[in-house]
Design a protein around this motif. Structure first.
Motif, PDB file in Angstrom:
ATOM      1  N   LEU A  76       0.825  -1.207   0.000  1.00 32.63           N
ATOM      2  CA  LEU A  76       0.000   0.000   0.000  1.00 32.63           C
ATOM      3  C   LEU A  76       0.861   1.260   0.000  1.00 32.63           C
ATOM      4  O   LEU A  76       0.665   2.159  -0.823  1.00 32.63           O
ATOM      5  CB  LEU A  76      -0.933  -0.013   1.213  1.00 32.63           C
ATOM      6  CG  LEU A  76      -1.839   1.211   1.389  1.00 32.63           C
ATOM      7  CD1 LEU A  76      -2.689   1.424   0.142  1.00 32.63           C
ATOM      8  CD2 LEU A  76      -2.715   1.053   2.623  1.00 32.63           C
ATOM      9  N   THR A  77       1.834   1.322   0.913  1.00 35.50           N
ATOM     10  CA  THR A  77       2.710   2.501   0.981  1.00 35.50           C
ATOM     11  C   THR A  77       3.500   2.667  -0.308  1.00 35.50           C
ATOM     12  O   THR A  77       3.630   3.781  -0.833  1.00 35.50           O
ATOM     13  CB  THR A  77       3.683   2.368   2.166  1.00 35.50           C
ATOM     14  OG1 THR A  77       2.936   2.152   3.364  1.00 35.50           O
ATOM     15  CG2 THR A  77       4.524   3.620   2.323  1.00 35.50           C
ATOM     16  N   PHE A  78       4.011   1.558  -0.820  1.00 29.87           N
ATOM     17  CA  PHE A  78       4.781   1.598  -2.063  1.00 29.87           C
ATOM     18  C   PHE A  78       3.930   2.160  -3.210  1.00 29.87           C
ATOM     19  O   PHE A  78       4.357   3.058  -3.946  1.00 29.87           O
ATOM     20  CB  PHE A  78       5.265   0.194  -2.419  1.00 29.87           C
ATOM     21  CG  PHE A  78       5.952   0.098  -3.755  1.00 29.87           C
ATOM     22  CD1 PHE A  78       7.302   0.393  -3.880  1.00 29.87           C
ATOM     23  CD2 PHE A  78       5.250  -0.280  -4.892  1.00 29.87           C
ATOM     24  CE1 PHE A  78       7.937   0.317  -5.115  1.00 29.87           C
ATOM     25  CE2 PHE A  78       5.870  -0.363  -6.127  1.00 29.87           C
ATOM     26  CZ  PHE A  78       7.216  -0.065  -6.239  1.00 29.87           C
ATOM     27  N   SER A  79       2.714   1.633  -3.376  1.00 27.31           N
ATOM     28  CA  SER A  79       1.845   2.057  -4.483  1.00 27.31           C
ATOM     29  C   SER A  79       1.465   3.525  -4.370  1.00 27.31           C
ATOM     30  O   SER A  79       1.443   4.255  -5.367  1.00 27.31           O
ATOM     31  CB  SER A  79       0.578   1.189  -4.523  1.00 27.31           C
ATOM     32  OG  SER A  79       0.903  -0.156  -4.759  1.00 27.31           O
ATOM     33  N   MET A  80       1.178   3.975  -3.142  1.00 29.50           N
ATOM     34  CA  MET A  80       0.772   5.369  -2.959  1.00 29.50           C
ATOM     35  C   MET A  80       1.929   6.322  -3.263  1.00 29.50           C
ATOM     36  O   MET A  80       1.750   7.327  -3.965  1.00 29.50           O
ATOM     37  CB  MET A  80       0.262   5.573  -1.528  1.00 29.50           C
ATOM     38  CG  MET A  80      -1.066   4.885  -1.250  1.00 29.50           C
ATOM     39  SD  MET A  80      -1.556   4.947   0.477  1.00 29.50           S
ATOM     40  CE  MET A  80      -1.831   6.700   0.701  1.00 29.50           C
ATOM     41  N   LEU A  81       3.135   6.015  -2.748  1.00 27.81           N
ATOM     42  CA  LEU A  81       4.284   6.886  -3.011  1.00 27.81           C
ATOM     43  C   LEU A  81       4.685   6.858  -4.482  1.00 27.81           C
ATOM     44  O   LEU A  81       5.157   7.860  -5.023  1.00 27.81           O
ATOM     45  CB  LEU A  81       5.470   6.463  -2.134  1.00 27.81           C
ATOM     46  CG  LEU A  81       5.336   6.716  -0.628  1.00 27.81           C
ATOM     47  CD1 LEU A  81       6.524   6.125   0.125  1.00 27.81           C
ATOM     48  CD2 LEU A  81       5.207   8.204  -0.335  1.00 27.81           C
ATOM     49  N   ASN A  82       4.460   5.719  -5.130  1.00 26.93           N
ATOM     50  CA  ASN A  82       4.830   5.578  -6.545  1.00 26.93           C
ATOM     51  C   ASN A  82       3.981   6.478  -7.442  1.00 26.93           C
ATOM     52  O   ASN A  82       4.391   6.792  -8.566  1.00 26.93           O
ATOM     53  CB  ASN A  82       4.680   4.118  -6.967  1.00 26.93           C
ATOM     54  CG  ASN A  82       5.402   3.817  -8.268  1.00 26.93           C
ATOM     55  OD1 ASN A  82       6.442   4.400  -8.559  1.00 26.93           O
ATOM     56  ND2 ASN A  82       4.854   2.914  -9.052  1.00 26.93           N
ATOM     57  N   GLN A  83       2.800   6.905  -6.953  1.00 29.99           N
ATOM     58  CA  GLN A  83       1.938   7.772  -7.759  1.00 29.99           C
ATOM     59  C   GLN A  83       2.476   9.193  -7.874  1.00 29.99           C
ATOM     60  O   GLN A  83       2.010   9.974  -8.713  1.00 29.99           O
ATOM     61  CB  GLN A  83       0.509   7.805  -7.178  1.00 29.99           C
ATOM     62  CG  GLN A  83      -0.150   6.454  -7.019  1.00 29.99           C
ATOM     63  CD  GLN A  83      -0.110   5.610  -8.271  1.00 29.99           C
ATOM     64  OE1 GLN A  83      -0.205   6.132  -9.387  1.00 29.99           O
ATOM     65  NE2 GLN A  83       0.058   4.305  -8.096  1.00 29.99           N
ATOM     66  N   THR A  84       3.467   9.546  -7.042  1.00 27.93           N
ATOM     67  CA  THR A  84       4.028  10.904  -7.129  1.00 27.93           C
ATOM     68  C   THR A  84       4.734  11.141  -8.453  1.00 27.93           C
ATOM     69  O   THR A  84       5.045  12.289  -8.796  1.00 27.93           O
ATOM     70  CB  THR A  84       5.025  11.158  -5.975  1.00 27.93           C
ATOM     71  OG1 THR A  84       6.052  10.154  -6.006  1.00 27.93           O
ATOM     72  CG2 THR A  84       4.318  11.089  -4.623  1.00 27.93           C
ATOM     73  N   LYS A  85       4.985  10.069  -9.226  1.00 27.85           N
ATOM     74  CA  LYS A  85       5.643  10.245 -10.527  1.00 27.85           C
ATOM     75  C   LYS A  85       4.796  11.097 -11.472  1.00 27.85           C
ATOM     76  O   LYS A  85       5.333  11.735 -12.383  1.00 27.85           O
ATOM     77  CB  LYS A  85       5.943   8.890 -11.162  1.00 27.85           C
ATOM     78  CG  LYS A  85       4.744   8.038 -11.473  1.00 27.85           C
ATOM     79  CD  LYS A  85       5.164   6.649 -11.910  1.00 27.85           C
ATOM     80  CE  LYS A  85       3.972   5.733 -12.124  1.00 27.85           C
ATOM     81  NZ  LYS A  85       4.383   4.354 -12.420  1.00 27.85           N
ATOM     82  N   ILE A  86       3.478  11.147 -11.247  1.00 27.12           N
ATOM     83  CA  ILE A  86       2.613  11.987 -12.085  1.00 27.12           C
ATOM     84  C   ILE A  86       2.973  13.461 -11.886  1.00 27.12           C
ATOM     85  O   ILE A  86       3.079  14.237 -12.843  1.00 27.12           O
ATOM     86  CB  ILE A  86       1.132  11.738 -11.752  1.00 27.12           C
ATOM     87  CG1 ILE A  86       0.762  10.281 -12.056  1.00 27.12           C
ATOM     88  CG2 ILE A  86       0.221  12.675 -12.540  1.00 27.12           C
ATOM     89  CD1 ILE A  86      -0.618   9.881 -11.581  1.00 27.12           C
ATOM     90  N   PHE A  87       3.170  13.869 -10.614  1.00 30.09           N
ATOM     91  CA  PHE A  87       3.562  15.245 -10.335  1.00 30.09           C
ATOM     92  C   PHE A  87       4.959  15.551 -10.861  1.00 30.09           C
ATOM     93  O   PHE A  87       5.205  16.623 -11.422  1.00 30.09           O
ATOM     94  CB  PHE A  87       3.518  15.508  -8.821  1.00 30.09           C
ATOM     95  CG  PHE A  87       2.146  15.824  -8.305  1.00 30.09           C
ATOM     96  CD1 PHE A  87       1.403  16.863  -8.836  1.00 30.09           C
ATOM     97  CD2 PHE A  87       1.590  15.065  -7.293  1.00 30.09           C
ATOM     98  CE1 PHE A  87       0.134  17.161  -8.371  1.00 30.09           C
ATOM     99  CE2 PHE A  87       0.328  15.351  -6.819  1.00 30.09           C
ATOM    100  CZ  PHE A  87      -0.402  16.397  -7.350  1.00 30.09           C
ATOM    101  N   PHE A  88       5.889  14.609 -10.679  1.00 31.85           N
ATOM    102  CA  PHE A  88       7.261  14.830 -11.158  1.00 31.85           C
ATOM    103  C   PHE A  88       7.285  14.949 -12.691  1.00 31.85           C
ATOM    104  O   PHE A  88       8.079  15.714 -13.242  1.00 31.85           O
ATOM    105  CB  PHE A  88       8.175  13.703 -10.689  1.00 31.85           C
ATOM    106  CG  PHE A  88       8.557  13.795  -9.238  1.00 31.85           C
ATOM    107  CD1 PHE A  88       9.202  14.924  -8.757  1.00 31.85           C
ATOM    108  CD2 PHE A  88       8.262  12.773  -8.349  1.00 31.85           C
ATOM    109  CE1 PHE A  88       9.561  15.037  -7.417  1.00 31.85           C
ATOM    110  CE2 PHE A  88       8.614  12.871  -7.015  1.00 31.85           C
ATOM    111  CZ  PHE A  88       9.264  14.000  -6.540  1.00 31.85           C
ATOM    112  N   THR A  89       6.420  14.186 -13.370  1.00 28.01           N
ATOM    113  CA  THR A  89       6.341  14.294 -14.830  1.00 28.01           C
ATOM    114  C   THR A  89       5.883  15.681 -15.235  1.00 28.01           C
ATOM    115  O   THR A  89       6.447  16.307 -16.143  1.00 28.01           O
ATOM    116  CB  THR A  89       5.377  13.228 -15.398  1.00 28.01           C
ATOM    117  OG1 THR A  89       5.837  11.932 -15.030  1.00 28.01           O
ATOM    118  CG2 THR A  89       5.298  13.331 -16.918  1.00 28.01           C
ATOM    119  N   ALA A  90       4.827  16.187 -14.555  1.00 27.45           N
ATOM    120  CA  ALA A  90       4.330  17.537 -14.847  1.00 27.45           C
ATOM    121  C   ALA A  90       5.403  18.583 -14.541  1.00 27.45           C
ATOM    122  O   ALA A  90       5.578  19.555 -15.291  1.00 27.45           O
ATOM    123  CB  ALA A  90       3.069  17.813 -14.032  1.00 27.45           C
TER     124      ALA A  90
END
Length: 330
Positions: A116-130
């Protein structure tokens, strides 16, 4: 420059409509591929199949597909004549190396964080892409688009909770979790955004063909993976049992399916950018849940049902309210 000349350089309405339709088609196909891939792999790949052989075969298939499409559109000969090693290393070598480092960091993080923690933190790549899209390409987001990204992150977190709620959490030393779990996944997300933006820069600014980038990145990735087999457990298993150990004729189906998905990733990044790819990935999680219900009888969780309207709203907002360049008055 005259007004007539400036006008001639702008894409016509028909060209813009055709390009937009192409983006939606590629995005839809990629969403379906991402969404169906887990189910196809689960049904067609036996447990004893060596993961490295799947990846290497997929990379080879991507090269074959990309060359076929370049032959089909008549660009292969021209691209071959214009190809340079320096240009290839800048356009594809750097992103490929970054993705390789990202994957290594994800493997380290996955072993030290609960799902759960891994998946949630991994979603920050959307912000880093922007963020990197803005830094490298100066591509700004409107207030509505930023809001759409927050909605997308919220949907991704809900889907992550749905996926990870049934899996046990990892308890251990807080320092180990921080330095070998949280920090690696955040750095991996940052690198993912950087590599995605560099690929978009190469295709949109340097006009590097998405098919050619697929070939170059597949070759670099395959060479790195082959080098790792000299020391990895997979390499030892290949030497002991053979490359196609555990394979059946059905194993080729998810490999080809995944290879076509790799071609689509290049096209979506080239035509729409890395941020749009983030929308595709989150949308694909919902497609997976729906396909599981249809083919396995597993109903979507409450989290998935709540995430569905968030994804739809975020896509609609992001598409409907693009950033408008403010014209300075003379």
């Amino acid at each position: 420059m005259s007004a007539a000349a400036a006008k001639s350089k702008r894409p016509s309405k028909n060209q813009a409509t055709g390009s937009n339709s192409r983006v939606w088609l590629y995005s839809l196909l990629l969403t379906l591929q991402y969404g169906a891939q887990p189910l196809v792999s689960k049904r067609c790949v036996r447990r004893e199949v060596i993961v490295t052989t799947l990846v290497l075969t997929c990379e080879l298939a991507k090269v074959v597909f990309a060359i076929f499409f370049m032959l089909k559109d008549g660009s292969l000969k021209k691209l071959f004549q214009e190809w340079t090693l320096a240009g290839s290393l800048v356009a594809s070598g750097l992103p490929a190396a970054i993705y390789a480092l990202q994957n290594s960091l994800l493997q380290i993080s996955y072993k030290n964080l609960d799902s759960l923690t891994f998946s949630m933190l991994n979603q920050t790549k959307i912000f880093f892409t922007a963020l990197f899209t803005y830094i490298i390409l100066r591509q700004k987001q409107s207030i509505q688009q930023i809001g759409a990204l927050f909605l997308l992150i919220a949907a991704a977190v809900l889907l992550s909770i749905s996926e990870g709620s049934s899996k046990g959490s990892t308890s251990g030393d807080p320092e180990q979790i921080l330095f070998y779990g949280i920090i690696p996944v955040l750095v991996a997300s940052l690198l993912s955004g950087l590599a995605s933006s560099l690929c978009q820069w190469a295709s949109q600014v340097k006009k590097h063909s998405s098919y050619l980038m697929t070939v170059e990145m597949s070759v670099v990735g395959s060479l790195c993976l082959l080098a790792s087999t000299f020391k990895s457990p997979d390499g030892e298993t290949i030497r002991q049992y053979g490359f196609f150990y555990g394979w059946t004729p059905l194993t080729a189906i998810p490999v080809m399916f995944n290879a076509l998905g790799g071609i689509l990733v290049g096209l979506v990044t080239s035509y729409a950018g890395g941020v749009r790819k983030g929308f595709v990935i989150v949308s694909a999680l919902i497609v997976t849940a729906l396909l599981q219900f249809v083919f396995e009888g597993k109903p979507p969780s409450l989290y998935c049902l709540v995430a569905l309207p968030l994804v739809i709203s975020s896509i609609s907002m992001y598409q409907k309210y693009p950033y408008q360049v403010k014209r300075k008055e003379a």
